[in-house]
Design a protein around this motif. Structure first.
Motif, short mmCIF file in Angstrom:
data_model
loop_
_atom_site.label_atom_id
_atom_site.label_comp_id
_atom_site.label_asym_id
_atom_site.label_seq_id
_atom_site.Cartn_x
_atom_site.Cartn_y
_atom_site.Cartn_z
N ALA A 84 11.17 41.41 117.86
CA ALA A 84 12.56 41.72 118.21
C ALA A 84 12.75 43.20 118.51
CB ALA A 84 13.48 41.29 117.07
N VAL A 85 12.15 44.06 117.70
CA VAL A 85 12.26 45.51 117.93
C VAL A 85 11.60 45.89 119.25
CG1 VAL A 85 11.48 47.76 117.10
CG2 VAL A 85 12.49 46.15 115.51
N THR A 88 13.68 44.44 122.29
CA THR A 88 14.96 45.15 122.40
C THR A 88 14.75 46.57 122.90
OG1 THR A 88 15.86 43.83 120.59
CG2 THR A 88 17.01 45.87 121.12
N SER A 89 13.76 47.26 122.36
CA SER A 89 13.50 48.63 122.79
C SER A 89 13.10 48.70 124.25
CB SER A 89 12.40 49.26 121.93
OG SER A 89 12.78 49.29 120.59
N GLY A 91 13.82 46.50 126.57
CA GLY A 91 15.00 46.14 127.35
C GLY A 91 15.97 47.29 127.49
N LEU A 92 16.28 47.96 126.38
CA LEU A 92 17.19 49.11 126.42
C LEU A 92 16.58 50.26 127.23
CD1 LEU A 92 18.53 49.14 122.76
CD2 LEU A 92 19.81 48.56 124.84
N ALA A 118 9.49 51.66 121.69
CA ALA A 118 8.99 50.38 122.20
C ALA A 118 7.47 50.35 122.22
CB ALA A 118 9.54 50.13 123.61
#
Length: 125
Positions: A84-85, A88-89, A91-92, A118
């Protein structure tokens, strides 16, 4: 190390604030100073390193927070948290590259901070 490494729930908010404030400063002219100012004083000679301290502080605080959360989870939840980290990283990071500015190690901008988080979280998968 133990003084700054205790579990603090405000690391997430503080790291976000560090990186957000620093990105706002970069967007409002600090990046021009970093790239083009003449080197006439101690501060201007070392402007990349001095100005990037806020960005590196944000990276440290979010890494500390992720590590604290990771080791407080059970063994079965750690992999899902890491995935998840990482997702998400990344993606951001792509969102900030497209909307704010590309990755710059010299500026330690928000894109670079997210890229660092990320990439390092992906190494642990």
């Amino acid at each position: 190390y133990h003084i700054i490494s205790y579990h603090n729930t405000t690391h997430d908010a503080t790291s976000f604030q560090c990186d957000s404030v620093y990105q706002c400063l970069l967007s409002t002219g600090l990046s021009d100073f970093i790239f083009t100012a003449p080197r006439t004083s101690f501060f201007s000679n070392n402007r990349e390193g001095i100005c990037s301290l806020l960005g590196y502080s944000g990276i440290f605080l979010i890494s500390e927070s992720i590590g604290q959360k990771l080791f407080s989870l059970t063994e079965s939840c750690r992999l899902w948290f890491q995935i998840a980290v990482t997702v998400t990283s990344f993606g951001l990071m792509f969102v900030t590259i497209w909307t704010i500015e590309p990755i710059s190690r010299r500026l330690v901008n928000l894109s670079y901070c997210l890229w660092t988080i990320a990439l390092n979280s992906a190494f642990y998968l």
